[in-house]
Scaffold this motif. Structure first.
Motif, PDB file in Angstrom:
ATOM      1  N   SER B  49       0.848  -1.189   0.000  1.00 15.55           N
ATOM      2  CA  SER B  49       0.000   0.000   0.000  1.00 15.55           C
ATOM      3  C   SER B  49       0.888   1.246   0.000  1.00 15.55           C
ATOM      4  N   LYS B  53       0.916   2.067  -6.950  1.00 17.10           N
ATOM      5  CA  LYS B  53       0.203   1.272  -7.956  1.00 17.10           C
ATOM      6  C   LYS B  53      -0.877   2.102  -8.650  1.00 17.10           C
ATOM      7  N   SER B  54      -1.687   2.764  -7.838  1.00 18.80           N
ATOM      8  CA  SER B  54      -2.762   3.565  -8.438  1.00 18.80           C
ATOM      9  C   SER B  54      -2.177   4.659  -9.313  1.00 18.80           C
ATOM     10  N   THR B  55      -1.100   5.268  -8.824  1.00 16.36           N
ATOM     11  CA  THR B  55      -0.446   6.322  -9.600  1.00 16.36           C
ATOM     12  C   THR B  55       0.006   5.785 -10.953  1.00 16.36           C
TER      13      THR B  55
HETATM   14  N1  LIG Z   1      -2.059  13.987  -5.226  1.00 21.62           N
HETATM   15  C1  LIG Z   1      -1.086  13.517  -4.426  1.00 21.62           C
HETATM   16  N2  LIG Z   1      -0.255  14.387  -3.814  1.00 21.62           N
HETATM   17  C2  LIG Z   1       0.729  13.955  -3.029  1.00 21.62           C
HETATM   18  N3  LIG Z   1       0.974  12.689  -2.788  1.00 21.62           N
HETATM   19  C3  LIG Z   1       0.199  11.762  -3.381  1.00 21.62           C
HETATM   20  C4  LIG Z   1      -0.875  12.119  -4.220  1.00 21.62           C
HETATM   21  N4  LIG Z   1      -1.498  11.008  -4.656  1.00 21.62           N
HETATM   22  C5  LIG Z   1      -0.825   9.976  -4.108  1.00 21.62           C
HETATM   23  N5  LIG Z   1       0.179  10.429  -3.339  1.00 21.62           N
HETATM   24  C6  LIG Z   1       1.138   9.605  -2.631  1.00 21.62           C
HETATM   25  O1  LIG Z   1       1.720   8.715  -3.548  1.00 21.62           O
HETATM   26  C7  LIG Z   1       1.914   7.447  -2.942  1.00 21.62           C
HETATM   27  C8  LIG Z   1       1.367   6.363  -3.852  1.00 21.62           C
HETATM   28  O2  LIG Z   1      -0.022   6.481  -3.893  1.00 21.62           O
HETATM   29  P1  LIG Z   1      -0.892   5.398  -4.643  1.00 21.62           P
HETATM   30  O3  LIG Z   1      -2.311   5.795  -4.488  1.00 21.62           O
HETATM   31  O4  LIG Z   1      -0.368   5.216  -6.004  1.00 21.62           O
HETATM   32  O5  LIG Z   1      -0.583   4.098  -3.785  1.00 21.62           O
HETATM   33  P2  LIG Z   1      -1.144   2.636  -3.988  1.00 21.62           P
HETATM   34  O6  LIG Z   1      -0.008   1.774  -4.293  1.00 21.62           O
HETATM   35  O7  LIG Z   1      -2.268   2.637  -4.924  1.00 21.62           O
HETATM   36  O8  LIG Z   1      -1.665   2.299  -2.545  1.00 21.62           O
HETATM   37  P3  LIG Z   1      -2.976   1.474  -2.101  1.00 21.62           P
HETATM   38  O9  LIG Z   1      -2.620   0.017  -2.271  1.00 21.62           O
HETATM   39  O10 LIG Z   1      -3.140   1.812  -0.682  1.00 21.62           O
HETATM   40  O11 LIG Z   1      -4.065   1.910  -2.946  1.00 21.62           O
HETATM   41  C9  LIG Z   1       1.257   7.494  -1.592  1.00 21.62           C
HETATM   42  O12 LIG Z   1       2.282   7.547  -0.641  1.00 21.62           O
HETATM   43  C10 LIG Z   1       0.456   8.751  -1.599  1.00 21.62           C
HETATM   44  O13 LIG Z   1       0.533   9.366  -0.338  1.00 21.62           O
END
Ligand SMILES: Nc1ncnc2c1ncn2[C@@H]1O[C@H](COP(=O)(O)OP(=O)(O)OP(=O)(O)O)[C@@H](O)[C@H]1O
Ligand SMILES: [Mg+2]
Lengths: 389, 232
Positions: B49, B53-55
């Motif tokens: 997490s 990934k979402s990014t």
């Molecule tokens: N708009 C934003 N501004 C600043 N930081 C961001 C932004 N969006 C995401 N982040 C940061 O980027 C990182 C990656 O976020 P992301 O949503 O891609 O994680 P993820 O792998 O999808 O996590 P999860 O499994 O919990 O969904 C996180 O640490 C988040 O705090």
């Protein structure tokens, strides 16, 4: 396109819309603002019209002509000549003589005696409270002076006469007060005694005779026509009341400025509420973009939505305005009691139209700019910023 | 016919977010990430997490811009496209299922799906039929007129899935599509997605924490320390 329209109307007022309340508030705000402007505008115009109306009816007439002659017969023939002009309704002889009137008990009123062959608008709006007006050898005093001068009193008039030794000498004459009159102009009533022209001439046979003119046409053009007849000393009511007229013009400008400020307030209100509404819709916009609506269509959608809200608001305002004008006569009695004038309110359609389009156009622009700003961001950023800014 | 067409190509993509608060360093989320997604292939992205990934998914789908790197969609430069072209892709070729299922809140379940179909140029009549079919497929035939806030989290997610699939996209981006579903419905969605990959040659880019789900994919990437590595 139909889809965009459908979405726009949904975003504007649909029951399902979470921000319907905001839309309605914006529309009501616009309606009230528009109504307020129209109300102020028509009151202001009515007040000024009212004031000028009195001046033009009783005080200076639409136009006046100083003959510089003392021959009544000649003056009457000039009046006939002027009255023969198509644009002139009435032309009549009159003369003013400054007097101080004193009744038998000694109370006095300072003013003027106006000897006049009353006609037209003046006669129509001249009311007799008691007695008969314009009886030869009698004067009429006004209702507002009844505390000092009563009907059937013998008033002693003191006035200045050209003398043989001194340039002027005070002289006195006793005249019967044969009538009490009133008009709608308080200023006129307070200062004026009325008689016919021969009665005035019997006090002072070299009084300066003038001719008053009533017209419905443009006074400046009538002035020109009378001058073409060979009478150079014609003045319009605006010339005669130049200082008052310019004061009123200034007043009108000030009012215009106030209205401008009011409109400014409205425009700021539109801008703010449109921005609030759009920010609240930011994630909806992002969503629509993510399912393939282009930026320009999203923009069109929200501009349309704003247009819908603005149009409905403005239509409400227009409706309110006409309703207000229609209902005004039933409350005008109270207005009369508080401000002492009977006003006839009118809405100038062009002004209303201009106002309408200004407000709608500004709503469109505000919404256009607002969506433009929001749509600059990446779709995901639009989601993220929702409800924060 | 080309063989093994890359539908999507990420080439040395980096992304950082500006620091929150004052004076902090920007947060680097992705660094030099390269990967490709193929037609008729399912690709899973896993990772802790917050690993990004979402990014990564959002950048791949053109919903978020990258700092550096190239992204090609069906051979064409995605960031270089104009809004019209990109919108067209989103509408006809891409289907998104967001992590926290995002619906048009002012509209009913049916309308959400229908509008999506209409934007892709379906006539209202056709759009309605497609939307009905799709919602029935995800088991929401009896929730058509419910609005977003009248649906449970799992139901919302399923509406989002129906909406993503209604235009028969060639790529599906799914960010934990079964995250808030019970086992039965999760299975249903899983099967639906994989059947699309097999029958319709859809490319699937899937983020999931569920190892079984990821295991069914043809290819698994793991996101770790700002980089991707292939697992499988
Ligand atoms: N708009 C934003 N501004 C600043 N930081 C961001 C932004 N969006 C995401 N982040 C940061 O980027 C990182 C990656 O976020 P992301 O949503 O891609 O994680 P993820 O792998 O999808 O996590 P999860 O499994 O919990 O969904 C996180 O640490 C988040 O705090
Ligand atoms: Mg995530």
């Amino acid at each position: 396109m139909r889809l965009i329209l459908h979405l726009a109307s949904r975003y504007a007022f649909s029951k399902q819309n979470r921000h319907r309340g905001t839309s309605i508030r914006i529309a009501i705000g616009l309606a009230l603002c528009l109504f307020a402007i129209v109300a102020v505008l028509s009151f202001m115009q009515a007040l000024q019209r009212n004031q000028f109306e009195d001046i033009r009816t009783f005080e200076s007439f639409d136009l006046q002509l100083d003959l510089g002659s003392v021959d009544l017969a000649a003056a009457e023939s000039v009046a006939q000549k002027i009255e023969a002009l198509d644009v002139v309704q009435n032309a009549f002889v009159y003369a003013d003589l400054p007097v101080i009137a004193q009744n038998s008990e000694g109370s006095t009123v300072a003013g003027r005696l106006r000897g006049i062959e009353a006609e037209g608008r003046l006669l129509a709006q001249l009311n007799s409270y008691r007695g008969y007006l314009f009886q030869n050898g009698e004067i009429a005093s006004s209702y507002s002076n009844t505390r000092s001068i009563h009907i059937d009193d013998t008033a002693t008039l003191t006035f200045l006469k050209k003398g043989r030794v001194a340039t002027v000498v005070p002289s006195k004459r006793d005249l019967k007060v044969g009538a009490i009159y009133y008009t709608s102009s308080y200023d006129f009533d307070q200062s004026t005694f009325l008689s016919d022209v021969p009665t005035l001439l019997s006090l002072q046979n070299d009084a300066d005779l003038k001719i008053g003119v009533f017209t419905d046409a443009d006074v400046v053009s009538v002035k020109k026509q009378i001058q073409e007849l060979g009478y150079a000393d014609v003045l319009t009511w605006m010339d005669v009341n130049a200082s008052l007229y310019s004061a009123m013009e200034l007043e009108q400008k000030m009012m215009g400025f106030m209205l401008f400020l009011m409109i400014l307030v409205i425009l700021v209100h539109i801008r703010n509420s449109s921005r609030r509404l759009l920010l609240a819709k930011q994630s909806e916009m992002a969503m629509l973009r993510s399912i393939g609506l282009t930026k320009s269509k999203v923009q069109l959608l929200f501009v349309l939505q704003a247009a819908l809200v603005a149009c409905i608001g403005c239509l409400g305002g227009v409706l309110l305005s006409y309703l207000g004008i229609a209902l005004y006569p039933s409350i005008s009695q109270y207005m009369y009691q508080s401000i002492g004038v009977h006003l006839i309110l009118q809405i100038r359609f062009q002004e209303l139209l201009l106002l309408f389009f200004t407000i709608v156009a500004f709503s469109l622009i505000a919404s256009f700019m607002g969506t433009h700003r929001i749509l600059k961001a990446d779709i995901m950023e639009m989601f993220a910023h929702d409800e924060i800014s | 016919m080309m063989k093994s067409v890359d539908v999507l190509n990420l080439d040395h993509v980096s992304k950082s977010f500006p620091a929150t608060g004052q004076g902090g360093e920007p947060i680097q989320i992705l660094e030099d990430v390269s990967l490709s997604i193929q037609r008729a292939t399912s690709t899973a992205i896993t990772g802790q997490s917050g690993s990004g990934k979402s990014t990564l998914l959002q950048i791949s789908a053109g919903l978020l811009s990258a700092d550096t790197g190239n992204i090609k969609f069906e051979g064409k430069d995605l960031p270089g496209m104009n809004d019209e072209q990109r919108s067209r892709l989103r509408s006809r070729s891409m289907g998104f299922i967001f992590q926290n299922s995002l619906l048009l809140d002012d509209f009913t379940a049916l309308e959400n799906v229908k509008i999506s179909a209409m934007i892709a140029q379906s006539s209202e009549h056709v759009a309605l039929k497609k939307a009905l079919d799709m919602l029935k497929l995800v088991g929401l035939g009896d929730r058509l007129d419910h609005k977003s806030d009248q649906l449970s989290g799992g139901e919302r997610q399923r509406v989002a899935i129906a909406r993503a699939l209604v235009n028969e996209p060639s790529v599906i981006f799914a960010d934990e599509p079964t995250g808030s579903l019970d086992e039965h419905n999760a299975q249903l969605v899983e099967d639906l997605l994989f059947s699309l990959v097999e029958d319709r040659e859809v490319a699937l880019m899937l983020i999931t924490h569920n190892l079984n789900f990821a295991g069914r994919c043809n290819l698994i990437y793991r996101l770790h320390n700002r980089h991707v590595e292939v697992r499988s």
